[in-house]
Design a protein around this motif. Structure first.
Motif, PDB file in Angstrom:
ATOM      1  N   SER A 139       9.063   1.479  -3.515  1.00 15.36           N
ATOM      2  CA  SER A 139       7.658   1.227  -4.424  1.00 15.36           C
ATOM      3  C   SER A 139       7.571   0.028  -4.795  1.00 15.36           C
ATOM      4  O   SER A 139       6.521  -0.953  -4.825  1.00 15.36           O
ATOM      5  N   VAL A 140       8.617  -0.744  -5.629  1.00 15.98           N
ATOM      6  CA  VAL A 140       8.430  -1.895  -6.347  1.00 15.98           C
ATOM      7  C   VAL A 140       8.391  -3.126  -5.454  1.00 15.98           C
ATOM      8  O   VAL A 140       7.568  -4.101  -5.741  1.00 15.98           O
ATOM      9  N   SER A 143       4.774  -3.082  -4.146  1.00 13.18           N
ATOM     10  CA  SER A 143       4.047  -3.636  -5.049  1.00 13.18           C
ATOM     11  C   SER A 143       4.080  -4.934  -5.365  1.00 13.18           C
ATOM     12  O   SER A 143       3.179  -5.759  -5.687  1.00 13.18           O
ATOM     13  N   SER A 144       5.266  -5.600  -5.060  1.00 12.23           N
ATOM     14  CA  SER A 144       5.360  -7.083  -5.202  1.00 12.23           C
ATOM     15  C   SER A 144       4.819  -7.780  -4.076  1.00 12.23           C
ATOM     16  O   SER A 144       3.839  -8.690  -4.452  1.00 12.23           O
ATOM     17  N   THR A 159      -1.583  -7.279 -11.845  1.00 10.40           N
ATOM     18  CA  THR A 159      -0.222  -7.595 -11.313  1.00 10.40           C
ATOM     19  C   THR A 159       0.626  -8.096 -12.709  1.00 10.40           C
ATOM     20  O   THR A 159       1.880  -7.642 -12.670  1.00 10.40           O
ATOM     21  N   ALA A 162       0.873  -3.981 -14.171  1.00  9.44           N
ATOM     22  CA  ALA A 162       1.330  -2.870 -13.372  1.00  9.44           C
ATOM     23  C   ALA A 162       2.906  -2.457 -13.660  1.00  9.44           C
ATOM     24  O   ALA A 162       3.427  -1.445 -13.745  1.00  9.44           O
ATOM     25  N   GLN A 203       3.727   2.994 -10.279  1.00  2.78           N
ATOM     26  CA  GLN A 203       3.435   1.658 -10.369  1.00  2.78           C
ATOM     27  C   GLN A 203       2.753   1.089  -9.026  1.00  2.78           C
ATOM     28  O   GLN A 203       1.646   0.342  -9.217  1.00  2.78           O
ATOM     29  N   LEU A 204       3.365   1.465  -7.843  1.00  2.00           N
ATOM     30  CA  LEU A 204       2.735   1.277  -6.615  1.00  2.00           C
ATOM     31  C   LEU A 204       1.125   1.820  -6.697  1.00  2.00           C
ATOM     32  O   LEU A 204       0.374   1.104  -5.927  1.00  2.00           O
ATOM     33  N   VAL A 207      -1.048  -0.795  -8.491  1.00  2.00           N
ATOM     34  CA  VAL A 207      -1.439  -1.906  -7.722  1.00  2.00           C
ATOM     35  C   VAL A 207      -2.277  -1.690  -6.600  1.00  2.00           C
ATOM     36  O   VAL A 207      -3.120  -2.606  -6.166  1.00  2.00           O
ATOM     37  N   TRP A 208      -1.899  -0.717  -5.875  1.00  2.00           N
ATOM     38  CA  TRP A 208      -2.937  -0.367  -4.610  1.00  2.00           C
ATOM     39  C   TRP A 208      -4.271  -0.099  -5.110  1.00  2.00           C
ATOM     40  O   TRP A 208      -5.329  -0.540  -4.456  1.00  2.00           O
TER      41      TRP A 208
END
Length: 507
Positions: A139-140, A143-144, A159, A162, A203-204, A207-208
């Protein structure tokens, strides 16, 4: 030449987000210490938490930006959106495969992370917690990748905020476990490991959602095409992570040595988390804001602008890192006692953590300088050189830790990490000098000298005040910190370390 106003404002936004994330992360770790202490269960949990948290910190601080930003910034928006979609798809498949491999071989992974955990029960716990916590890496990391695309387009808000999701989720989990249930330490650690993976997924999603906002799509998905551009992007991704996570890798190397000392893993973890408060701010500033600006200057062939932006950013970093390192060194005992000594965290743990924190604080300015200076090399695409500098720091950390540990225990290992940070910073300076990009001017040298002088004034004031009456609770520790900050600010203003132009830039 000063930093552009837009760059400073973006730095402030990213900095505020990073500060909020660091504060929440620090609260999380205070609760970890209270709930788990610093014994065998804590060592097992923190060993398992170390690897996914390492990846989360590296990619969360823009660790993939050095590979993504320079590459995508050279493409037309439509082509960049397609390339970004291909990268996300391939990264997702690779990460799922890696996670499956770790789930199968978690025992070996735990042994590699902490070879000193020879007790079978502790090692088995570390393997179990690793299986629960490692899925957060998927996930992270994704996300990055999404965050790098947003940063490249100048959209810093989502960003910056999140990453707060993960720490908020873990804090709520600890509070619920402590207030609503009576569980053994092993069960608490298991629930926390599983909760970290769940929070990473949230978190993903955040950001999505930000990535899909706007009329022009920043990512266009299709069946991934194995193009030369995608190949170069993926080949640069792993080196970028290694080079960006230099300090975290030094700590990981130190953790391997510390695993041979009772509670060494826990003491090092908690002390390092205190040091990460100021260091994380500079890391986020460098990778999320400074790197895109340097990449634009590099593609335009503006060498003078690169050197100027680099030196001004280093001034800003040292303006925070030098006094922070000095304050942590002077106040290491009251900081650890007041912050951590409660619940399962005993006075002996406070004493050990304080010694480790004092040793780590010596390396904070070098860690900050290395992080900032490496951004110029990233912007030039010089990942091999930065990896070599990271490798040097790891070797120095391991060698120094092995030599100093018999003399100072966990504190000696922490001093080895500081020496690794110093070696890494020196390597970055040498590489920049060879490229003709390290030309400290009179303004830079004068500013650094004034920052050092102001830090000295603050250090003398804190030392004198501590001899009179050391802080013993949260209120008095806060008063010491605020008093030290005020003294440093006054000294910085009087010596010229901070000028009116600096103040106006943030308005």
């Amino acid at each position: 030449m000063s930093l552009p106003l837009s760059l400073i404002r973006s730095s402030l936004l990213v900095g505020l987000g990073s500060i909020a994330s660091r504060i929440l992360g620090f609260v999380r770790d205070l609760l970890f210490a209270q709930a788990l202490g610093a014994g065998p269960v804590a060592d097992a949990f923190l060993t398992a938490f170390r690897l996914p948290n390492l990846v989360r910190r590296i990619v969360g601080e823009g660790g993939l930006n050095p590979a993504l930003v320079p590459h995508l910034s050279r493409m037309e928006p439509k082509d960049a959106a397609a390339a970004a979609g291909d990268a996300i798809s391939v990264f997702a498949l690779a990460l799922l495969g890696l996670t499956a491999l770790v789930e199968i071989s978690a025992g070996l992974v735990a042994l590699l992370l902490a070879p000193g955990l020879r007790d079978e029960g502790t090692l088995a716990l570390a393997a179990f917690y690793t299986r629960l916590a490692f899925p957060i890496v998927v996930s992270v990391t994704l996300s990055s990748v999404a965050a790098a695309i947003l940063n490249m387009r100048g959209r810093y808000g989502a960003t910056a905020l999140a990453p707060l999701v993960v720490n908020t989720g873990l804090i709520l989990t600890v509070v619920v476990l402590e207030k609503a249930f009576v569980l053994p330490l092993e069960a608490k650690a298991a629930w926390l490991s599983a909760a970290s993976s769940g929070a990473g997924f949230l978190q993903l999603l955040a950001v999505w959602a930000a990535l899909r906002q706007g009329q022009d799509p920043l990512v266009r998905f299709r069946r991934p095409r194995w193009s030369p551009a995608l190949k170069n992007l993926l080949l640069a991704g792993f080196p970028a992570l290694v080079a960006s996570g230099a300090v975290q890798l030094f700590v990981l190397a130190g953790t391997q040595v510390a695993s041979f000392w009772p509670s060494g893993i826990s003491w090092l973890y908690y002390a390092e988390r205190v040091m990460q408060l100021p260091l994380g701010l500079m890391a986020a500033l460098g990778t999320s804001v400074l790197l895109p600006a340097l990449a634009r200057h590099h593609h335009a062939g503006e060498t003078a602008a690169i050197v100027s932006a680099q030196h001004r950013a280093l001034e800003m970093a040292l303006l925070l890192a030098l006094p922070a390192g000095a304050a942590l060194l002077i106040l290491s005992v009251p900081v650890t006692t007041v912050l951590f000594e409660r619940g399962a965290f005993l006075p002996a743990d406070s004493a050990g953590t304080a010694q480790v924190l004092a040793a780590l604080s010596l390396g904070l300015p070098f860690a900050t300088a290395g992080k900032v200076l490496s951004q110029t090399l990233f912007a030039r695409g010089a990942l091999r050189q930065t990896i070599a500098g990271t490798g040097l720091g790891i070797v120095v950390t391991l060698a120094s830790g092995v030599i100093l540990a018999p003399l100072g225990g966990a504190a000696g290992i922490a001093l080895g990490i500081s020496l690794g940070c110093a070696a890494h910073a020196a390597a970055m300076v040498r590489l920049l000098a060879r490229a003709g990009l390290w030309r400290p001017d009179r303004r830079f040298l004068g500013r650094v000298a004034r920052i050092a002088l102001s830090t000295g004034v603050m250090g003398l004031g804190l030392s004198a005040a501590q001899r009179i009456q050391a802080p013993t609770d949260s209120l008095s520790l806060a008063a010491f910190c605020l008093g030290g900050l005020a003294l440093y600010a006054a000294a910085a203003w009087l010596t010229g370390a901070v000028t009116r132009d600096d103040v106006r830039a943030f308005r």
